[in-house]
Design a protein around this motif. Structure first.
Motif, PDB file in Angstrom:
ATOM      1  N   MET A  61       0.822  -1.213   0.000  1.00  0.00           N
ATOM      2  CA  MET A  61       0.000   0.000   0.000  1.00  0.00           C
ATOM      3  C   MET A  61       0.858   1.266   0.000  1.00  0.00           C
ATOM      4  SD  MET A  61      -3.091  -1.039   2.624  1.00  0.00           S
ATOM      5  CE  MET A  61      -3.560   0.668   2.867  1.00  0.00           C
ATOM      6  N   THR A  62       2.019   1.217   0.625  1.00  0.00           N
ATOM      7  CA  THR A  62       2.877   2.400   0.686  1.00  0.00           C
ATOM      8  C   THR A  62       3.297   2.858  -0.702  1.00  0.00           C
ATOM      9  OG1 THR A  62       3.688   1.776   2.884  1.00  0.00           O
ATOM     10  CG2 THR A  62       5.027   3.318   1.635  1.00  0.00           C
ATOM     11  N   SER A  63       3.444   1.933  -1.625  1.00  0.00           N
ATOM     12  CA  SER A  63       3.836   2.297  -2.989  1.00  0.00           C
ATOM     13  C   SER A  63       2.670   2.225  -3.971  1.00  0.00           C
ATOM     14  CB  SER A  63       4.970   1.387  -3.465  1.00  0.00           C
ATOM     15  OG  SER A  63       4.562   0.023  -3.432  1.00  0.00           O
ATOM     16  N   ALA A  64       1.456   2.101  -3.461  1.00  0.00           N
ATOM     17  CA  ALA A  64       0.283   1.987  -4.329  1.00  0.00           C
ATOM     18  C   ALA A  64      -0.147   3.358  -4.856  1.00  0.00           C
ATOM     19  CB  ALA A  64      -0.875   1.344  -3.564  1.00  0.00           C
ATOM     20  N   ASP A  65      -0.870   3.334  -5.959  1.00  0.00           N
ATOM     21  CA  ASP A  65      -1.514   4.534  -6.494  1.00  0.00           C
ATOM     22  C   ASP A  65      -2.892   4.685  -5.860  1.00  0.00           C
ATOM     23  OD1 ASP A  65       0.643   4.866  -8.284  1.00  0.00           O
ATOM     24  OD2 ASP A  65      -0.314   3.548  -9.755  1.00  0.00           O
ATOM     25  N   ILE A  66      -3.249   5.912  -5.497  1.00  0.00           N
ATOM     26  CA  ILE A  66      -4.573   6.179  -4.932  1.00  0.00           C
ATOM     27  C   ILE A  66      -5.448   6.769  -6.032  1.00  0.00           C
ATOM     28  CG2 ILE A  66      -5.881   7.404  -3.168  1.00  0.00           C
ATOM     29  CD1 ILE A  66      -3.308   7.589  -1.516  1.00  0.00           C
ATOM     30  N   HIS A  67      -6.484   6.027  -6.410  1.00  0.00           N
ATOM     31  CA  HIS A  67      -7.455   6.482  -7.405  1.00  0.00           C
ATOM     32  C   HIS A  67      -8.743   6.891  -6.697  1.00  0.00           C
ATOM     33  CE1 HIS A  67      -5.143   4.747 -10.807  1.00  0.00           C
ATOM     34  NE2 HIS A  67      -4.871   3.761  -9.972  1.00  0.00           N
ATOM     35  N   ARG A  68      -9.173   8.117  -6.886  1.00  0.00           N
ATOM     36  CA  ARG A  68     -10.478   8.542  -6.387  1.00  0.00           C
ATOM     37  C   ARG A  68     -11.556   7.980  -7.317  1.00  0.00           C
ATOM     38  NH1 ARG A  68     -10.821  14.308  -4.441  1.00  0.00           N
ATOM     39  NH2 ARG A  68     -12.004  14.569  -6.367  1.00  0.00           N
ATOM     40  N   VAL A  87     -21.248   8.839  -0.549  1.00  0.00           N
ATOM     41  CA  VAL A  87     -20.133   7.906  -0.431  1.00  0.00           C
ATOM     42  C   VAL A  87     -18.876   8.514  -1.045  1.00  0.00           C
ATOM     43  CG1 VAL A  87     -19.239   5.641  -1.097  1.00  0.00           C
ATOM     44  CG2 VAL A  87     -21.641   5.892  -0.434  1.00  0.00           C
ATOM     45  N   LEU A  88     -17.819   8.593  -0.240  1.00  0.00           N
ATOM     46  CA  LEU A  88     -16.502   8.985  -0.726  1.00  0.00           C
ATOM     47  C   LEU A  88     -15.659   7.721  -0.796  1.00  0.00           C
ATOM     48  CD1 LEU A  88     -15.701  12.270   1.246  1.00  0.00           C
ATOM     49  CD2 LEU A  88     -16.367  12.055  -1.135  1.00  0.00           C
ATOM     50  N   ALA A  89     -15.232   7.379  -1.993  1.00  0.00           N
ATOM     51  CA  ALA A  89     -14.557   6.092  -2.179  1.00  0.00           C
ATOM     52  C   ALA A  89     -13.265   6.273  -2.945  1.00  0.00           C
ATOM     53  CB  ALA A  89     -15.473   5.115  -2.909  1.00  0.00           C
ATOM     54  N   GLU A  90     -12.310   5.413  -2.631  1.00  0.00           N
ATOM     55  CA  GLU A  90     -11.040   5.413  -3.337  1.00  0.00           C
ATOM     56  C   GLU A  90     -10.567   3.982  -3.516  1.00  0.00           C
ATOM     57  OE1 GLU A  90      -8.587   7.693  -0.649  1.00  0.00           O
ATOM     58  OE2 GLU A  90      -7.655   5.869   0.153  1.00  0.00           O
ATOM     59  N   GLN A  91      -9.704   3.809  -4.491  1.00  0.00           N
ATOM     60  CA  GLN A  91      -9.128   2.503  -4.807  1.00  0.00           C
ATOM     61  C   GLN A  91      -7.612   2.638  -4.762  1.00  0.00           C
ATOM     62  OE1 GLN A  91     -10.716   0.807  -8.425  1.00  0.00           O
ATOM     63  NE2 GLN A  91      -8.752  -0.146  -8.918  1.00  0.00           N
ATOM     64  N   GLN A  92      -6.976   1.971  -3.801  1.00  0.00           N
ATOM     65  CA  GLN A  92      -5.524   1.962  -3.712  1.00  0.00           C
ATOM     66  C   GLN A  92      -5.023   0.720  -4.421  1.00  0.00           C
ATOM     67  OE1 GLN A  92      -3.947   2.684   0.196  1.00  0.00           O
ATOM     68  NE2 GLN A  92      -5.487   4.226   0.692  1.00  0.00           N
ATOM     69  N   GLN A  93      -4.233   0.919  -5.467  1.00  0.00           N
ATOM     70  CA  GLN A  93      -3.871  -0.188  -6.348  1.00  0.00           C
ATOM     71  C   GLN A  93      -2.369  -0.290  -6.525  1.00  0.00           C
ATOM     72  OE1 GLN A  93      -6.449  -1.329  -9.590  1.00  0.00           O
ATOM     73  NE2 GLN A  93      -4.801  -0.889 -11.043  1.00  0.00           N
ATOM     74  N   ALA A  94      -1.864  -1.522  -6.406  1.00  0.00           N
ATOM     75  CA  ALA A  94      -0.448  -1.762  -6.656  1.00  0.00           C
ATOM     76  C   ALA A  94      -0.094  -1.323  -8.071  1.00  0.00           C
ATOM     77  CB  ALA A  94      -0.126  -3.247  -6.469  1.00  0.00           C
ATOM     78  N   ARG A  95       1.114  -0.825  -8.239  1.00  0.00           N
ATOM     79  CA  ARG A  95       1.490  -0.260  -9.532  1.00  0.00           C
ATOM     80  C   ARG A  95       1.419  -1.294 -10.648  1.00  0.00           C
ATOM     81  NH1 ARG A  95       6.357   4.124 -10.337  1.00  0.00           N
ATOM     82  NH2 ARG A  95       6.028   4.532 -12.553  1.00  0.00           N
ATOM     83  N   ASP A  96       1.663  -2.572 -10.330  1.00  0.00           N
ATOM     84  CA  ASP A  96       1.569  -3.607 -11.361  1.00  0.00           C
ATOM     85  C   ASP A  96       0.148  -4.114 -11.550  1.00  0.00           C
ATOM     86  OD1 ASP A  96       1.107  -5.179  -9.134  1.00  0.00           O
ATOM     87  OD2 ASP A  96       2.880  -6.444  -9.383  1.00  0.00           O
TER      88      ASP A  96
END
Length: 681
Positions: free
Chosen positions: A569-576, A584-593
């Motif tokens: 998660m520390t190196s993940a991208d945060i997508h709103r 609802v306020l939602a986000e998707q934290q996704q690994a770069r790969d």
């Protein structure tokens, strides 16, 4: 980004955006970008150059305003001198008549998709600078609005949408620090852009002092964006001036494309990590909202034991450990341990914390001074501003331009850091300055740089009454920002959501606050507070003695989940995410790969409709299959009486389904959070 010039005039950006074919004829592009002329216009349109020149009849705000040492305004006219492509692109232009040289520097980063840009002015004699813009860029014609950022204490990162119209959007921060009120960021979305789709242009001015932004629509319809230090911040004549670095990017994937570029650039290019970027970010405990100024060693030891039991890995001793600091009216700058509270010094507490398996951090507010302090009584001339100035939090600012002030602060801090095993400094800045002054910011940078050089293993958090000093300039010298003094999880949900347009998880501190929030008075359930903190660099900031058994159990469980996932998660991208439900306020934290993600769906208010609307995800592989699991499905309330598939266990779904139909989540109360994990099979 295509730069072009006519003859030896200053260049202009005639295109920036989606990649062009490598074989594109640039001369044709320059000619094709020229607009027509008609009645009421000059016979040729003045260049919207990297520094628009008033002397060339430019109809808008110029990029440079200066006077000679005697006060006479100068109207420079620059001509091509040289270029250097060794590190990006450096273009130099000269005005021989006025003895001036203007250099524009660009450095692109293909990995993060950020272009760094800077302007440097040199003179052969001292001149007075009023305004120097970083390289000036055009704004798109297909945009109806711009998004800039305002805020306040415990209400940072408020997004403002302003329609483009003839004239100027002028924002200037003259508080002397980055400011809650004027975060130096701008997004220019094209018509129809959302978080996840459409085109967007992004800007950030990396400077911790006062700054100015100009977004101007010219009479001919062209648009320009200018960034620089606040006007008149250079109080003395000089022979060399430079803007801060302007960070710009372009996205074909909505606001998220800009956000991910900024997040990656901060984490991977700007911040320097004392133990390396791969070292796990420790779970914090900060004692401020537990004891405030009432420091008692047995109490602090007990609190440290409870914090360690909850999962904390770093204990931070906040304000109140030095001088005669029993409240916020005295002793700032008297950086010596209070013998009344710590008769044997900080050693016994630090040893106890280390014995619990935690590292130790300490609070300072180095750039400030109380009138009621030994140092102010000895050196009243060290304070910035007049004797009759309005105080802020009963304090003044120290004049950081003075070498003797910086030496004094360094010596006091270095003595503490040398004597003890301290791996973390919370660096606060709790008032605005009496006047904007670029030397103040440069002096603060010099002090931090000196401490970082001599104590390279000490991590520093930038705090300024919460989010009052957050920018890429301070992040070159620090590793964490305190996003807001609000530990209200409901307020934090929104602040973190909007702050993610520029800031990654790795640098964004977020703490589980007290049951009853000290800044809002709101009472929120422990699960909601814990999951909101788990969205960023997690910590606790409450009195753990108030927790009942259930609250302690929830906090341990969420902290354990965060530790198990923090490496990726520390190196993940945060997508709103574009939520169909405004509540609802939602986000998707996704690994770069793209191999895994976690989705946080926070319900900030009561929904207008009775059943939850599906939540579309983003940035997945359409043809891939994902294993989806609702992490906290046991939290479903009794009023959630149906059986959506996610309540029954993991489910496998295609990327197309998740992005086009979306997750069907169970019903929930307001002020709760669903947490969904996904793995690509």
């Amino acid at each position: 980004m295509v730069l072009a010039a006519t003859g030896d005039r200053l260049p202009e950006v005639v295109y920036w955006g989606a990649p062009l074919p490598a074989e594109a004829d640039l001369a044709t592009l320059h000619a094709a970008a020229a607009i027509d002329v008609t009645g009421g216009m000059l016979d040729e349109n003045p260049d919207l150059s990297l520094s628009p020149e008033a002397v060339r009849t430019f109809p808008g705000q110029p990029g440079l305003i200066l006077r000679d040492e005697g006060g006479t305004p100068l109207l420079p006219k620059f001509r091509y001198a040289s270029e250097d492509a060794a590190d990006g692109l450096s273009l130099t232009y000269a005005d021989a008549e006025n003895g001036l040289r203007l250099t524009f520097r660009f450095r692109p980063d293909p990995s993060t998709r950020i272009v760094e840009a800077k302007t440097v002015l040199e003179a052969d004699r001292p001149v007075h600078l009023h305004w120097l813009a970083a390289p000036v860029l055009p704004a798109p014609q297909q945009s109806d609005e711009m998004i800039d950022v305002s805020g306040r204490w415990v209400g940072e990162f408020q997004l403002n949408r302003t329609a483009w119209s003839p004239g100027m959007r002028y924002r200037e921060n003259r508080t002397g620090r980055t400011g809650h009120e004027h975060f130096p960021g701008l997004l220019v979305p094209l018509r129809g852009a959302t978080n996840t789709q459409g085109e967007c242009y992004g800007f950030h001015y990396g400077w911790s002092g006062g700054h100015k932004m100009i977004a101007e629509e010219l009479p001919d319809g062209r648009r320009q964006i200018q960034w620089g230090h606040a006007a008149r911040m250079e109080t003395k004549p000089g022979t060399r001036f430079e803007s801060a670095t302007l960070y710009v990017t372009y996205s074909q994937y909505g606001l998220n494309g800009c956000a991910v570029a900024f997040q990656r650039h901060v984490r991977d290019r700007i911040v320097t990590w004392p133990k390396g970027a791969a070292h796990p970010r420790p779970v914090h405990y900060n004692c401020w909202e537990a004891v405030y100024f009432d420091h008692k060693l047995p109490v602090l030891k007990d609190i440290a034991e409870r914090a360690a039991d909850l999962g904390a890995e770093r204990f931070v001793l906040d304000d109140g450990w030095f001088g005669q600091r029993d409240d916020d009216t005295r002793s700032l700058s008297d950086w010596e341990v209070d013998p009344r509270k710590y008769p044997d010094g900080l050693g016994p507490l630090i040893d106890h914390v280390h014995g619990l398996g935690m590292t130790f951090g300490l609070w300072f507010e180095p750039e400030m001074i109380n009138p009621d302090s030994d140092i102010h009584r000895a050196h009243p001339d060290w304070a910035l501003g007049g004797e009759d100035q309005t105080l802020g939090r009963q304090q003044k600012a120290l004049n950081m331009a003075l070498p003797e002030v910086r030496d004094f602060i360094y010596d006091r801090m270095a003595a503490i850091l040398s004597r003890h095993a301290i791996d973390y400094v919370k660096w606060d800045h709790n008032r605005v300055l009496p006047m904007p002054d670029a030397d103040q910011t440069r002096g603060s940078y010099a002090l931090i740089d000196r401490l970082r050089t001599d104590f390279p293993q000490v991590e520093i958090e930038s705090c300024a009454s919460g989010g009052g000093r957050i920018d890429f300039g301070i992040l070159k010298r620090t590793q964490r920002v305190w996003l807001s003094d609000s530990n209200d999880a409901l307020e934090r949900l929104r602040i973190q959501h909007d702050g993610a347009l520029w800031l990654p998880l790795a640098v964004t501190g977020s703490h589980v606050g007290p049951r009853r929030c000290h800044t809002s008075g709101r009472v929120l359930d422990i699960a909601f507070r814990a999951w909101v903190a788990a969205q960023r660099h997690m910590g606790f900031e409450m009195d753990p003695r108030e927790l009942d058994d259930r609250e302690a159990r929830v906090l341990r469980d969420v902290a354990a989940w965060w530790k198990a996932n923090r490496d990726w998660m520390t190196s993940a991208d945060i997508h709103r995410l574009d939520s169909a439900d405004p509540a609802v306020l939602a986000e998707q934290q996704q690994a770069r790969d793209g191999s895994r993600f976690v989705c946080f769906a926070g319900k900030a208010a009561t929904s207008a409709q009775i059943a939850p609307r599906p939540l579309r995800l983003t940035a997945l592989e359409a043809d891939a299959t994902y294993r989806i699991e609702l992490v906290n499905r046991a939290d479903a309330p009794a009023l959630s009486r149906g059986m959506p598939l996610l309540k029954d266990g993991p489910v496998e779904l295609s990327g197309t389904w998740l992005m086009q139909h979306g997750l069907v989540l169970p019903w929930s109360f307001p002020e709760t959070m669903w947490v969904v994990e996904g793995r690509r099979l």
